[in-house]
Motif scaffolding. Structure first.
Motif, PDB file in Angstrom:
ATOM      1  N   ALA A  70      -6.037   4.844   0.073  1.00 24.72           N
ATOM      2  CA  ALA A  70      -6.035   5.842   1.144  1.00 24.72           C
ATOM      3  C   ALA A  70      -5.110   7.020   0.869  1.00 24.72           C
ATOM      4  CB  ALA A  70      -5.634   5.181   2.463  1.00 24.72           C
ATOM      5  N   SER A  71      -4.307   6.942  -0.185  1.00 22.64           N
ATOM      6  CA  SER A  71      -3.248   7.941  -0.377  1.00 22.64           C
ATOM      7  C   SER A  71      -3.433   8.840  -1.591  1.00 22.64           C
ATOM      8  CB  SER A  71      -1.898   7.235  -0.500  1.00 22.64           C
ATOM      9  OG  SER A  71      -1.902   6.339  -1.606  1.00 22.64           O
ATOM     10  N   PHE A  91      -4.436   0.856  -8.084  1.00 20.15           N
ATOM     11  CA  PHE A  91      -5.885   1.032  -7.956  1.00 20.15           C
ATOM     12  C   PHE A  91      -6.181   1.958  -6.783  1.00 20.15           C
ATOM     13  CE2 PHE A  91      -4.623  -2.846  -5.751  1.00 20.15           C
ATOM     14  CZ  PHE A  91      -5.202  -2.708  -4.495  1.00 20.15           C
ATOM     15  N   THR A  92      -7.358   2.552  -6.805  1.00 22.09           N
ATOM     16  CA  THR A  92      -7.755   3.465  -5.739  1.00 22.09           C
ATOM     17  C   THR A  92      -9.247   3.359  -5.514  1.00 22.09           C
ATOM     18  OG1 THR A  92      -7.409   5.701  -4.875  1.00 22.09           O
ATOM     19  CG2 THR A  92      -8.234   5.529  -7.129  1.00 22.09           C
ATOM     20  N   VAL A 110       0.871  -1.176   0.000  1.00 22.72           N
ATOM     21  CA  VAL A 110       0.000   0.000   0.000  1.00 22.72           C
ATOM     22  C   VAL A 110       0.904   1.220   0.000  1.00 22.72           C
ATOM     23  CG1 VAL A 110      -1.941  -1.087   1.230  1.00 22.72           C
ATOM     24  CG2 VAL A 110      -0.132   0.031   2.532  1.00 22.72           C
ATOM     25  N   GLN A 111       0.442   2.301  -0.607  1.00 26.33           N
ATOM     26  CA  GLN A 111       1.182   3.559  -0.463  1.00 26.33           C
ATOM     27  C   GLN A 111       0.857   4.182   0.894  1.00 26.33           C
ATOM     28  OE1 GLN A 111       0.244   6.865  -3.115  1.00 26.33           O
ATOM     29  NE2 GLN A 111       2.370   7.553  -3.056  1.00 26.33           N
ATOM     30  N   GLY A 112      -0.396   4.038   1.302  1.00 27.38           N
ATOM     31  CA  GLY A 112      -0.809   4.527   2.609  1.00 27.38           C
ATOM     32  C   GLY A 112      -1.751   3.532   3.252  1.00 27.38           C
ATOM     33  N   GLN A 118     -14.233   6.820  -3.204  1.00 26.24           N
ATOM     34  CA  GLN A 118     -14.899   7.488  -2.091  1.00 26.24           C
ATOM     35  C   GLN A 118     -13.972   8.220  -1.130  1.00 26.24           C
ATOM     36  OE1 GLN A 118     -14.150   4.339  -2.308  1.00 26.24           O
ATOM     37  NE2 GLN A 118     -13.782   3.391  -0.321  1.00 26.24           N
ATOM     38  N   LYS A 119     -12.676   8.251  -1.427  1.00 23.38           N
ATOM     39  CA  LYS A 119     -11.736   8.895  -0.495  1.00 23.38           C
ATOM     40  C   LYS A 119     -11.471  10.335  -0.939  1.00 23.38           C
ATOM     41  CE  LYS A 119     -10.689   4.924   1.810  1.00 23.38           C
ATOM     42  NZ  LYS A 119     -10.573   4.658   3.242  1.00 23.38           N
ATOM     43  N   THR A 120     -10.251  10.642  -1.394  1.00 24.02           N
ATOM     44  CA  THR A 120      -9.953  12.029  -1.773  1.00 24.02           C
ATOM     45  C   THR A 120     -10.743  12.469  -3.005  1.00 24.02           C
ATOM     46  OG1 THR A 120      -8.077  11.373  -3.141  1.00 24.02           O
ATOM     47  CG2 THR A 120      -7.611  11.937  -0.843  1.00 24.02           C
ATOM     48  N   LEU A 121     -11.083  11.518  -3.880  1.00 26.93           N
ATOM     49  CA  LEU A 121     -11.817  11.893  -5.093  1.00 26.93           C
ATOM     50  C   LEU A 121     -13.208  12.424  -4.771  1.00 26.93           C
ATOM     51  CD1 LEU A 121     -10.832   9.028  -7.584  1.00 26.93           C
ATOM     52  CD2 LEU A 121      -9.784  11.279  -7.291  1.00 26.93           C
ATOM     53  N   GLY A 122     -13.801  11.966  -3.659  1.00 24.51           N
ATOM     54  CA  GLY A 122     -15.078  12.520  -3.221  1.00 24.51           C
ATOM     55  C   GLY A 122     -16.274  12.066  -4.029  1.00 24.51           C
TER      56      GLY A 122
END
Length: 418
Positions: A183-184, A201-202, A150-152, A205-209
């Motif tokens: 998460a990052s 992959f990401t 994971v990056q974060g 629902q996190k930073t993208l909103g």
């Protein structure tokens, strides 16, 4: 005869309270995203839908900083990205080295084993990320076909900040490189192509909103060639990247049906990505880092201790704070969510008043989370992501956290008197 009665609960109007989501995800959606979700339904193969998918694909390439043609979304939460990466790349007895800086390394190892991978773990010291020397020693010993990190990690608030060096290591050892950026992404730099990342992959629902339910994913040509060279079929049809990629027009061909995607979620993600593009990725990342710094400084001023001691190892999007001695972490979380004050709003619907009267007297309705996995009971986790990554929200959560902890102390004092 119909024995099952018509459920009374569905005769009541739907009511959803407004909450400020300052946990590790999901984050609040902007009004632009929420409005997009109310657009009319169209078919999942209609030209208009395919055009939206094409635009989303370009947005994903931008946030991942990649030119990969095999860029698309998996229909599912962030776990589906991890599941897809593992089931497409792993064949029986392939050696996969998994880095663990928290819960998600162990989750990745569990998933890899289910697809027949010969899983080896390289684990960080509790509260720290892995050094490049620790990783290279594991590479030399295990000679993996695949490396995952994971990056974060949202369970610990740790940032694995040396992905560039890890990518060079994977390139040197001819090892496929998978990175979970759920998460990052958006809170720290990520350069997929430059860092030799083969699968990233990401979460939507996190930073993208955007709402949860779509997982942006991108694969290098090296990863696609590995999938095409498999001796056995990908074990899960639903997560077969070559089939999903055909639906997303990734391989120089017209879209071919794979599954019925949620067009409503596509609307939301398209607008969320458009907002990131309008702000500019560099400014978007800077905003998250600036707000994280403000939060961390405020926490120090309150006398609270950071779980991750080294500032360079802290994940900007999710901050972990040690639960102070003698404080009941559950009560702090409940205080933030259920602190009441008189509210002028009234409703005439009897059922709403019965069931949701508490919500109309809610002052904060703010989510703060406890620990996860190895950090349960040890930390609070605070998220500053997307719409919530503002200085005002950082200050608000500092005030509420201070209030909640002081309230918990008062409760403890009252109990000690008794």
């Amino acid at each position: 005869m119909m024995d099952i009665p018509n459920p009374l609960v569905l005769k009541r109007p739907l009511f959803v309270p407004i909450k400020t989501l300052m946990g590790p995800g999901p984050s609040n959606c902007s009004q632009r995203v929420l409005s997009a979700l109310s657009n009319p339904m169209i078919g999942h193969l209609h030209p208009e839908c395919l055009q939206i998918m094409s635009e989303i694909k370009e947005g994903i390439k931008y946030v991942f900083q990649t030119s990969n043609d095999a860029t698309m979304c998996i229909s599912g939460s962030g776990h589906s990205g991890l599941e897809s990466a593992m089931c497409n790349l792993i064949e029986e007895n392939d050696v996969i080295l998994v880095a663990s800086i928290g819960l998600w390394g162990h989750r990745a190892a569990d998933i890899a084993k289910r697809y027949g991978g010969d899983v080896r773990l390289v684990e960080a010291t509790f509260g720290h990320s892995l050094t490049i020397n620790e990783i290279e020693i594991a590479f030399k010993y295990h000679q993996p076909k695949i490396f995952f990190t994971v990056q974060g990690d949202s369970s610990t608030g740790l940032l694995q900040s040396n992905l560039k060096e890890i990518g060079e290591l994977c390139h040197k050892y001819n090892c496929l490189f998978i990175v979970d950026t759920i998460a990052s992404l958006g809170g720290t730099e990520f350069f997929m192509d430059e860092w030799f990342v083969d699968v990233a992959f990401t979460g939507s629902q996190k930073t993208l909103g955007a709402p949860p339910g779509l997982t942006p994913i991108s694969l290098s040509m090296r990863a696609i060639e590995c999938i095409r060279a498999r001796k056995t079929k990908v074990k899960v049809y639903y997560f077969d990247i070559l089939l999903i990629g055909q639906y997303w027009s990734c391989f120089s061909m017209s879209a071919i049906y794979h599954h019925t995607i949620s067009v409503t979620l596509l609307y939301g993600l398209r607008e969320a990505l458009a907002q990131v593009c309008a702000e500019g990725l560099k400014a978007f990342i800077h905003r998250h880092q600036h707000c994280s710094y403000r939060l961390q400084q405020g926490l120090k001023d309150l006398g609270l201790e950071m779980f991750v001691k080294n500032p360079k190892e802290r994940l900007p999007t999710i901050t972990t704070i040690k639960v102070p001695f003698g404080i009941d972490w559950r009560k702090v979380i409940e205080y933030a969510m259920r602190k009441y004050v008189a509210h002028t709003q009234t409703h005439t619907h009897m059922y709403i008043c019965e069931i949701n009267i508490v919500n109309f007297f809610n002052r904060y309705c703010m989510e703060i989370s406890g620990g996860l996995g190895s950090t349960v009971g040890k930390v609070f986790r605070i998220g500053l992501m997307g719409e919530n990554a503002t200085l005002e929200r950082a200050d608000l959560i500092l005030n509420i956290l201070h209030e909640a902890i002081e309230s918990s102390k008062l409760d403890n004092n009252e109990k000690s008197k008794i």
